[in-house]
Scaffold this active site. Structure first.
Site, PDB file in Angstrom:
ATOM      1  N   ASN A 118       0.834  -1.203   0.000  1.00  0.00           N
ATOM      2  CA  ASN A 118       0.000   0.000   0.000  1.00  0.00           C
ATOM      3  C   ASN A 118       0.872   1.258   0.000  1.00  0.00           C
ATOM      4  OD1 ASN A 118       0.653  -0.850   2.659  1.00  0.00           O
ATOM      5  ND2 ASN A 118      -1.103   0.201   3.554  1.00  0.00           N
ATOM      6  N   VAL A 119       0.340   2.277  -0.652  1.00  0.00           N
ATOM      7  CA  VAL A 119       1.035   3.564  -0.800  1.00  0.00           C
ATOM      8  C   VAL A 119       0.029   4.650  -0.424  1.00  0.00           C
ATOM      9  CG1 VAL A 119       2.279   5.090  -2.373  1.00  0.00           C
ATOM     10  CG2 VAL A 119       2.444   2.610  -2.670  1.00  0.00           C
ATOM     11  N   GLU A 120       0.182   5.201   0.771  1.00  0.00           N
ATOM     12  CA  GLU A 120      -0.790   6.175   1.264  1.00  0.00           C
ATOM     13  C   GLU A 120      -0.453   7.583   0.782  1.00  0.00           C
ATOM     14  OE1 GLU A 120      -1.098   5.461   5.499  1.00  0.00           O
ATOM     15  OE2 GLU A 120      -2.234   3.612   5.124  1.00  0.00           O
ATOM     16  N   CYS A 179      -4.186   0.846  -2.390  1.00  0.00           N
ATOM     17  CA  CYS A 179      -4.062  -0.402  -1.644  1.00  0.00           C
ATOM     18  C   CYS A 179      -2.962  -1.264  -2.268  1.00  0.00           C
ATOM     19  CB  CYS A 179      -5.381  -1.172  -1.679  1.00  0.00           C
ATOM     20  SG  CYS A 179      -6.637  -0.566  -0.535  1.00  0.00           S
ATOM     21  N   GLU A 220      -3.192  -4.172  -3.335  1.00  0.00           N
ATOM     22  CA  GLU A 220      -3.713  -4.878  -4.506  1.00  0.00           C
ATOM     23  C   GLU A 220      -3.630  -4.012  -5.757  1.00  0.00           C
ATOM     24  OE1 GLU A 220      -5.056  -4.613  -1.550  1.00  0.00           O
ATOM     25  OE2 GLU A 220      -5.974  -6.473  -0.889  1.00  0.00           O
ATOM     26  N   CYS A 263      -9.980  -5.638   0.795  1.00  0.00           N
ATOM     27  CA  CYS A 263     -11.140  -4.759   0.975  1.00  0.00           C
ATOM     28  C   CYS A 263     -12.094  -4.917  -0.211  1.00  0.00           C
ATOM     29  CB  CYS A 263     -10.687  -3.309   1.132  1.00  0.00           C
ATOM     30  SG  CYS A 263     -10.180  -2.516  -0.410  1.00  0.00           S
ATOM     31  N   CYS A 312     -10.873  -3.728  -3.612  1.00  0.00           N
ATOM     32  CA  CYS A 312      -9.820  -4.588  -4.159  1.00  0.00           C
ATOM     33  C   CYS A 312     -10.366  -5.935  -4.608  1.00  0.00           C
ATOM     34  CB  CYS A 312      -8.692  -4.734  -3.153  1.00  0.00           C
ATOM     35  SG  CYS A 312      -7.794  -3.178  -2.979  1.00  0.00           S
TER      36      CYS A 312
END
Ligand code: THU
Length: 132
Positions: free
Chosen positions: A47-49, A58, A60, A91, A94
């Site tokens: 994940n890359v916020e 996410c 995925e 989620c 995803c």
């Protein structure tokens, strides 16, 4: 592809390794995802916020991007883990992504065992529906 054809241990380890690269300064919840494609590639994503929280990617998302940018193909086996290395379930958004690129037969590892994607996203809307 049957459940026993997949090296789930190797897939989990790949997910745990990539989870360590996650950029999750806001949630503090790193996620790593790993999958095999139908041509035998091992794909990973984390994940890359973002400071604009809703823009977060996410794990995925980056895995699916790796699939497509690496030449495409279909996902056949998938797992994702949290920062502790425990298997978690994708989620809702995803699940839709995985449906598009793996379909009903994609094998998904969950805390309760491996299930087909059709059990993760019953009555899914997908590419076939656009043809009706
Ligand atoms: N997250 C994923 O990467 N994949 C999922 O399927 C569940 C949630 C990430 C998004 C966010 O960076 C963090 O987990 C907390 O929700």
């Amino acid at each position: 592809m049957s459940v026993d054809d997949v090296d789930w241990g190797a897939l989990r380890e790949a997910a745990r390794a990539v989870a360590r690269r996650a950029y999750a300064p806001y949630s503090g919840f790193p996620v790593g995802a790993a999958a095999y494609s139908d041509d035998g590639r091992l794909l990973v994503g984390c994940n890359v916020e973002n400071a604009a929280y809703g823009v977060t990617l996410c794990a995925e998302c980056s895995l699916v991007s790796a699939l497509v940018t690496g030449g495409g193909g279909r996902l056949v086996a998938f797992t994702c883990v949290n920062g502790a290395g425990d298997v978690i379930t994708p989620c809702g958004r995803c699940r839709q992504l995985l449906w598009e690129h793996g379909g009903a037969d994609l094998l998904v590892e969950t805390p309760d065992g491996v299930v087909p994607m059709s059990a993760m996203l019953p009555q899914a809307f997908g590419p076939e529906d656009l043809k009706r």
